[in-house]
Scaffold this motif. Structure first.
Motif, PDB file in Angstrom:
ATOM      1  N   TYR A 216      31.461  59.799  40.042  1.00 28.52           N
ATOM      2  CA  TYR A 216      32.395  59.044  40.621  1.00 28.52           C
ATOM      3  C   TYR A 216      33.851  59.668  40.082  1.00 28.52           C
ATOM      4  N   THR A 217      35.171  60.343  40.589  1.00 27.53           N
ATOM      5  CA  THR A 217      35.913  60.668  39.868  1.00 27.53           C
ATOM      6  C   THR A 217      37.369  59.744  39.595  1.00 27.53           C
ATOM      7  N   PHE A 218      38.049  59.586  39.253  1.00 27.17           N
ATOM      8  CA  PHE A 218      38.788  58.828  38.961  1.00 27.17           C
ATOM      9  C   PHE A 218      39.770  59.692  38.947  1.00 27.17           C
ATOM     10  N   ASN A 219      41.256  59.146  39.834  1.00 28.76           N
ATOM     11  CA  ASN A 219      42.423  59.725  39.936  1.00 28.76           C
ATOM     12  C   ASN A 219      43.423  59.508  38.692  1.00 28.76           C
ATOM     13  N   THR A 220      43.354  58.715  38.003  1.00 30.14           N
ATOM     14  CA  THR A 220      44.090  59.014  36.585  1.00 30.14           C
ATOM     15  C   THR A 220      43.752  59.737  35.451  1.00 30.14           C
ATOM     16  N   ALA A 221      44.624  60.737  35.328  1.00 31.49           N
ATOM     17  CA  ALA A 221      43.997  61.454  34.046  1.00 31.49           C
ATOM     18  C   ALA A 221      44.572  61.403  32.483  1.00 31.49           C
ATOM     19  N   LEU A 222      43.233  61.356  31.426  1.00 30.95           N
ATOM     20  CA  LEU A 222      43.609  60.180  30.337  1.00 30.95           C
ATOM     21  C   LEU A 222      45.277  60.994  29.816  1.00 30.95           C
ATOM     22  N   ALA A 223      45.437  61.053  28.626  1.00 31.03           N
ATOM     23  CA  ALA A 223      46.707  61.763  28.524  1.00 31.03           C
ATOM     24  C   ALA A 223      46.089  62.551  27.342  1.00 31.03           C
ATOM     25  N   ALA A 224      46.859  63.580  27.083  1.00 31.17           N
ATOM     26  CA  ALA A 224      46.241  65.024  26.020  1.00 31.17           C
ATOM     27  C   ALA A 224      46.369  63.869  24.663  1.00 31.17           C
ATOM     28  N   ASN A 225      46.192  65.039  23.834  1.00 31.07           N
ATOM     29  CA  ASN A 225      45.694  64.875  22.353  1.00 31.07           C
ATOM     30  C   ASN A 225      45.604  63.552  22.187  1.00 31.07           C
ATOM     31  N   THR A 226      44.801  62.321  22.579  1.00 36.38           N
ATOM     32  CA  THR A 226      44.484  61.090  22.548  1.00 36.38           C
ATOM     33  C   THR A 226      43.195  61.255  22.270  1.00 36.38           C
ATOM     34  N   TRP A 227      42.659  60.278  21.512  1.00 35.55           N
ATOM     35  CA  TRP A 227      41.365  59.203  21.311  1.00 35.55           C
ATOM     36  C   TRP A 227      40.882  57.935  21.833  1.00 35.55           C
ATOM     37  N   TYR A 228      39.761  58.281  22.801  1.00 36.88           N
ATOM     38  CA  TYR A 228      39.597  57.169  23.567  1.00 36.88           C
ATOM     39  C   TYR A 228      38.281  56.716  22.955  1.00 36.88           C
ATOM     40  N   LYS A 229      38.401  54.986  22.880  1.00 34.06           N
ATOM     41  CA  LYS A 229      36.771  54.608  23.003  1.00 34.06           C
ATOM     42  C   LYS A 229      35.864  54.437  24.624  1.00 34.06           C
ATOM     43  N   VAL A 230      35.008  54.845  24.446  1.00 37.63           N
ATOM     44  CA  VAL A 230      34.362  54.704  26.256  1.00 37.63           C
ATOM     45  C   VAL A 230      32.822  53.698  26.104  1.00 37.63           C
ATOM     46  N   GLY A 231      32.882  52.636  27.080  1.00 36.95           N
ATOM     47  CA  GLY A 231      31.863  52.476  26.997  1.00 36.95           C
ATOM     48  C   GLY A 231      30.941  52.246  28.226  1.00 36.95           C
ATOM     49  N   LEU A 232      29.577  52.462  28.116  1.00 34.84           N
ATOM     50  CA  LEU A 232      27.935  52.489  29.006  1.00 34.84           C
ATOM     51  C   LEU A 232      28.050  50.898  28.793  1.00 34.84           C
ATOM     52  N   ALA A 233      27.196  50.808  29.838  1.00 36.31           N
ATOM     53  CA  ALA A 233      26.201  49.903  30.132  1.00 36.31           C
ATOM     54  C   ALA A 233      25.418  49.562  31.136  1.00 36.31           C
ATOM     55  N   ASN A 247      42.535  53.139  25.563  1.00 40.21           N
ATOM     56  CA  ASN A 247      42.958  54.030  24.732  1.00 40.21           C
ATOM     57  C   ASN A 247      43.057  53.845  23.197  1.00 40.21           C
ATOM     58  N   GLU A 248      42.691  54.256  22.199  1.00 42.47           N
ATOM     59  CA  GLU A 248      43.373  54.208  20.606  1.00 42.47           C
ATOM     60  C   GLU A 248      44.877  54.370  20.330  1.00 42.47           C
ATOM     61  N   THR A 249      45.486  54.738  20.752  1.00 41.35           N
ATOM     62  CA  THR A 249      47.009  54.935  20.037  1.00 41.35           C
ATOM     63  C   THR A 249      47.989  53.716  20.876  1.00 41.35           C
ATOM     64  N   THR A 250      47.162  53.137  22.044  1.00 37.75           N
ATOM     65  CA  THR A 250      47.946  52.449  22.796  1.00 37.75           C
ATOM     66  C   THR A 250      47.506  51.163  22.896  1.00 37.75           C
ATOM     67  N   ASN A 251      46.066  51.100  22.360  1.00 37.64           N
ATOM     68  CA  ASN A 251      45.030  50.402  22.909  1.00 37.64           C
ATOM     69  C   ASN A 251      45.114  49.207  24.497  1.00 37.64           C
ATOM     70  N   ALA A 252      45.741  49.913  25.084  1.00 37.55           N
ATOM     71  CA  ALA A 252      45.998  49.875  26.324  1.00 37.55           C
ATOM     72  C   ALA A 252      43.812  49.814  27.294  1.00 37.55           C
ATOM     73  N   VAL A 253      43.565  48.989  28.428  1.00 41.27           N
ATOM     74  CA  VAL A 253      42.603  49.189  28.576  1.00 41.27           C
ATOM     75  C   VAL A 253      42.674  50.372  29.831  1.00 41.27           C
ATOM     76  N   VAL A 254      42.575  51.643  29.922  1.00 39.38           N
ATOM     77  CA  VAL A 254      42.290  52.241  31.669  1.00 39.38           C
ATOM     78  C   VAL A 254      41.784  51.707  32.179  1.00 39.38           C
ATOM     79  N   ILE A 255      40.128  51.407  31.422  1.00 34.11           N
ATOM     80  CA  ILE A 255      39.440  50.701  32.934  1.00 34.11           C
ATOM     81  C   ILE A 255      38.213  49.819  32.311  1.00 34.11           C
ATOM     82  N   ASP A 256      38.197  49.069  32.934  1.00 36.07           N
ATOM     83  CA  ASP A 256      37.218  47.885  32.831  1.00 36.07           C
ATOM     84  C   ASP A 256      36.349  47.374  34.113  1.00 36.07           C
TER      85      ASP A 256
END
Length: 389
Positions: A216-233, A247-256
């Motif tokens: 399931y591909t989400f339409n919102t692309a991640l920002a370039a040159n950015t570290w992201y924390k990803v969690g799967l359960a 997003n580690e740079t902004t601490n914004a939650v991309v998806i939860d």
């Protein structure tokens, strides 16, 4: 002042003695109660700590800091373990398949050492690392109740590129069905992320289809040159899936979000990290290789979802139940409080229009699938999941 006689003196001394004894007994009683409270508090604290330690078993935990810069391993056949117990695998005939394409290297002050996997410069060739033996041994002997597998890692989105290389992190079932109970992919060209799960597409708001391994591909692309924390359960009992990105740079939650998967009862036996040449068979050209960076890889068996230190659904002191669930027409609120507002979100996080009337909402116009509803009352906000059938 009148002078006291001998008898009066003894009476007075006896009275003082009884007063002192009485105060002492009261003091001892208070002290004993305090000790009992302290003992109970320490016992409770010990129980809580024991529960926390008991109900979380680490399977893989590596930030690469203890490893030496350079090749992660030497054997690309996956037979001999390399640094940190990692096995590396690559197709010898494909581009960039040498052991030198799996490298521990310095990154920045925050991440220190990371793992870099260089993808293929063609349309074939999969790179893979895993610690399969460790996974199967811990999962098979896990503490009763630790039925949730939780996979967390950091991934670097990389610079803008035309490389079709794709990062993939998977948990596979070992049965003949070859189920991917949960997974994540990131396409380096588009920067779009995909949740992979053994599932019924209907549960993800997609057209009804056959249960199987779906992405399931989400339409919102991640920002370039950015570290992201990803969690799967993945809950092996209920099949429920939780997916979180920060997003580690902004601490914004991309998806939860959380979804209902179809992999309940599976017996996973492989957890791997891959860099794929191209995302799928429809891509017939690729001439650029991309180095994909990973860090802080953690896989554990636990009894509660706490992805990236946050629960899958955040609730305030208020909790408003919704019913009937699933529903085909109206969703009602089980509360004595007045519902001030209600917002409904689909699986992509997009808000959908609903009308709140008399502590219920009309969902007849919603497509079939899983939704989240955020309910506001005077006591706070509660987030619930419901299914439109």
């Amino acid at each position: 002042m009148k002078n006291c006689g001998i008898e009066e003196f003894y009476v007075l001394r006896l009275l003082i003695f009884y007063v002192c004894v009485s105060y002492f007994r009261t003091f001892v009683s208070i002290l004993n109660k305090y000790k009992l409270i302290m003992k109970r508090s320490l016992l409770l604290l010990g129980t809580v700590l024991a529960a926390n330690f008991c109900f979380s078993q680490s399977i893989i935990n590596d930030n690469f800091e203890s490893l030496t810069n350079g090749n992660l391993g030497t054997d690309i056949t996956g037979t001999t373990a390399g640094q940190g117990g990692w096995y590396i695998t690559a197709a010898a005939a494909a581009a960039n398949s040498a052991a030198s394409n799996f490298v521990v290297q310095a990154n920045n002050a925050t991440h220190g050492k990371v793992l870099s996997i260089l993808g293929s410069a063609g349309v074939a060739g999969t790179k893979q690392i895993n610690q399969n033996s460790k996974f199967t041994s811990v999962w098979a002997t896990r503490t009763p109740g630790n039925d949730i597998l939780q996979y967390e890692f950091d991934v670097f989105s990389g610079a803008a590129t035309t490389s079709e290389n794709t990062a993939r992190v998977y948990l596979w079932d070992g049965s003949a069905a070859n189920k991917c109970v949960i997974g994540f992919t990131l396409n380096m060209a588009t920067k779009k992320h995909t949740l992979v799960a053994y599932s019924d597409p209907l549960e993800f708001g997609q057209p009804e289809g056959v249960v199987g391994n779906w992405g399931y591909t989400f339409n919102t692309a991640l920002a370039a040159n950015t570290w992201y924390k990803v969690g799967l359960a993945w809950d092996s009992v209920s099949g429920e899936i939780t997916y979180k990105i920060i997003n580690e740079t902004t601490n914004a939650v991309v998806i939860d979000q959380f979804y209902q998967g179809a992999g309940a009862g599976a017996n996973p036996d492989l957890a791997n990290i891959q860099v794929l040449a191209v995302p799928n068979t429809t891509v017939t050209a690729n001439s650029v290789a991309s180095a994909i960076l990973f860090d802080n890889i953690s896989l554990k068996a636990t009894n509660v979802v706490d992805l990236l230190a946050v629960n899958d659904v955040v609730k305030s002191k208020t909790s408003v139940a919704v019913y009937p669930n699933p529903t085909s027409d109206f969703l009602k609120f089980d509360t004595n409080l007045k519902v001030d507002a209600a917002q409904v979100f689909d699986v992509s996080g997009k808000s959908v229009d609903v009308q709140v009337l008399n502590n219920q909402i009309d969902v007849r116009n919603l497509a079939k699938g899983v939704y989240l509803i955020k309910i506001s009352t005077v006591d706070g906000v509660s987030t619930q999941k419901f299914i439109k059938k």
